[in-house]
Design an enzyme around this catalytic site. Structure first.
Site, short mmCIF file in Angstrom:
data_model
loop_
_atom_site.label_atom_id
_atom_site.label_comp_id
_atom_site.label_asym_id
_atom_site.label_seq_id
_atom_site.Cartn_x
_atom_site.Cartn_y
_atom_site.Cartn_z
N ASP A 210 -1.92 49.70 58.95
CA ASP A 210 -3.30 50.16 59.00
C ASP A 210 -4.18 49.03 59.53
O ASP A 210 -4.07 47.88 59.09
CB ASP A 210 -3.78 50.58 57.60
CG ASP A 210 -5.17 51.16 57.63
OD1 ASP A 210 -5.31 52.35 57.94
OD2 ASP A 210 -6.13 50.41 57.34
N GLU A 254 -6.44 55.17 62.48
CA GLU A 254 -6.07 53.77 62.74
C GLU A 254 -4.76 53.39 62.07
O GLU A 254 -4.43 52.21 61.93
CB GLU A 254 -7.19 52.84 62.27
CG GLU A 254 -7.39 52.76 60.77
CD GLU A 254 -8.34 53.82 60.21
OE1 GLU A 254 -8.89 53.59 59.13
OE2 GLU A 254 -8.53 54.86 60.87
#
Length: 338
Positions: A210, A254
């Site tokens: 992430d 993301e």
């Protein structure tokens, strides 16, 4: 050869609309003149004459005949050998050849057909029979050209369709922004590797990655700049998937994921740490980050020997919990689930 304009067969037209292009190869001028007169009244028949058998192939390539009349006995050239040469040359190998002989001899006729001749006539042939056979063989040849062209066009169309389908399949597996595999293909691949490694009792690892403080990045630099960051991070992740069965994918937003089959705990530790350091080393400015002045990632991983009674979702949940632990511990770090 006479002075008529040379007309090449147009296979795209109907066969009956094309002239019968006759090439006579015979050293006897008398035979050439006799056949010219026989065919002179037929506008659909274009007659060409070659008296030198050594120039027969070259003349055929220039004329583009739809049928060749070929004498068997000529000085310096064996008529049967010349027929074989027609069949060996790509320009004439399919053109019908009618051999002309002085008499009906079954053995010679058999040898002519074996050499590649399509028909056999005793010269001078009957006028009606000659014209009928010329038209028949010419029409058959043009029909074959049409079939060949149609087949070639069909094959090309099929090949283009296959390429388009392969490209479509590839695109359905690819994330449009990053070029990595998309979530759909990740799920398919992970399920397949889960079943395979469960059957073979081999380890399977999943890493969840992430981008830290990505919402703050978008708020500060804009979404277009955010897209550029995701593409750069994706390239870095992909560069660390060096084995053919490693798969890097965009999980969503993301978040990224890496599937690593048949790997040890130390190898997972090394890969997770390398990914953190590699993204940090890119030096992508992120002044809004509370982690540091550059873009960083947090990584969590789970390493299991799968059980066919369970599902890959359990591995995803374990890797996701490890990712949460990395974030809770301050981000820009790697955690391997126990």
């Amino acid at each position: 050869m006479d002075n008529k304009s040379t007309l090449r067969p147009n296979a795209a037209s109907a066969p009956d609309q094309n002239p019968v292009m006759v090439l006579l190869v015979d050293d006897q001028l008398m035979i050439g003149e006799a056949l010219r007169r026989i065919l002179a009244d037929h506008r659909d028949i274009d007659f060409h004459y070659c008296s030198d058998p050594t120039k027969a192939i070259a003349t055929a390539k220039e004329v583009g005949p739809t049928v060749i009349l070929q004498d068997l006995v000529m000085p310096g050239v064996n008529g049967l050998d010349l027929v074989r040469r027609y069949r060996e040359d790509p320009a004439t190998r399919d053109v019908p050849v009618i051999v002309l002989s002085t008499k009906e001899e079954p053995l010679i006729k058999s040898e002519a057909f074996s050499a590649g001749a399509n028909d056999y006539l005793v010269k001078l042939p009957d006028r009606l029979e000659l014209i009928a056979r010329l038209r028949y063989h010419s029409r058959a040849y043009l029909n074959q050209l049409q079939r060949d062209e149609a087949y070639s066009a069909l094959r090309e169309s099929q090949q283009n369709l296959i390429k388009a389908n392969l490209e479509l399949q590839r695109l359905t597996k690819i994330d449009g922004l990053t070029g990595l595999s998309n979530r759909r293909y990740l799920d398919e691949y992970l399920a397949a590797e889960w079943s395979r490694t469960a059957r073979l009792r081999l380890p399977l690892a999943l890493l969840m990655i992430d981008v830290d403080e990505f919402k703050r990045y978008n708020d500060t630099y804009g979404h277009l700049a955010g897209d550029d960051v995701l593409k750069t991070v994706a390239t870095a992740i992909s560069s660390h998937c060096r084995r053919s069965d490693d798969l890097a994918a965009r999980f969503g937003g993301e978040e990224f994921a890496v599937v690593v089959p048949e790997v040890s705990r130390d190898q997972v530790d090394e890969l997770g740490t390398q990914l953190c350091r590699a993204i940090e080393a890119l030096g992508l400015p992120h002044r809004a980050s509370r982690v540091g002045g550059h873009v960083t990632v947090s990584v969590g991983a789970a390493l299991w020997i799968p059980d066919e009674k369970d599902s890959p979702a359990a591995l995803i949940e374990a890797a996701d919990r490890a990712l949460y632990q990395s974030k809770a511990a301050g981000r820009n770090r790697f955690t391997l689930a126990s």
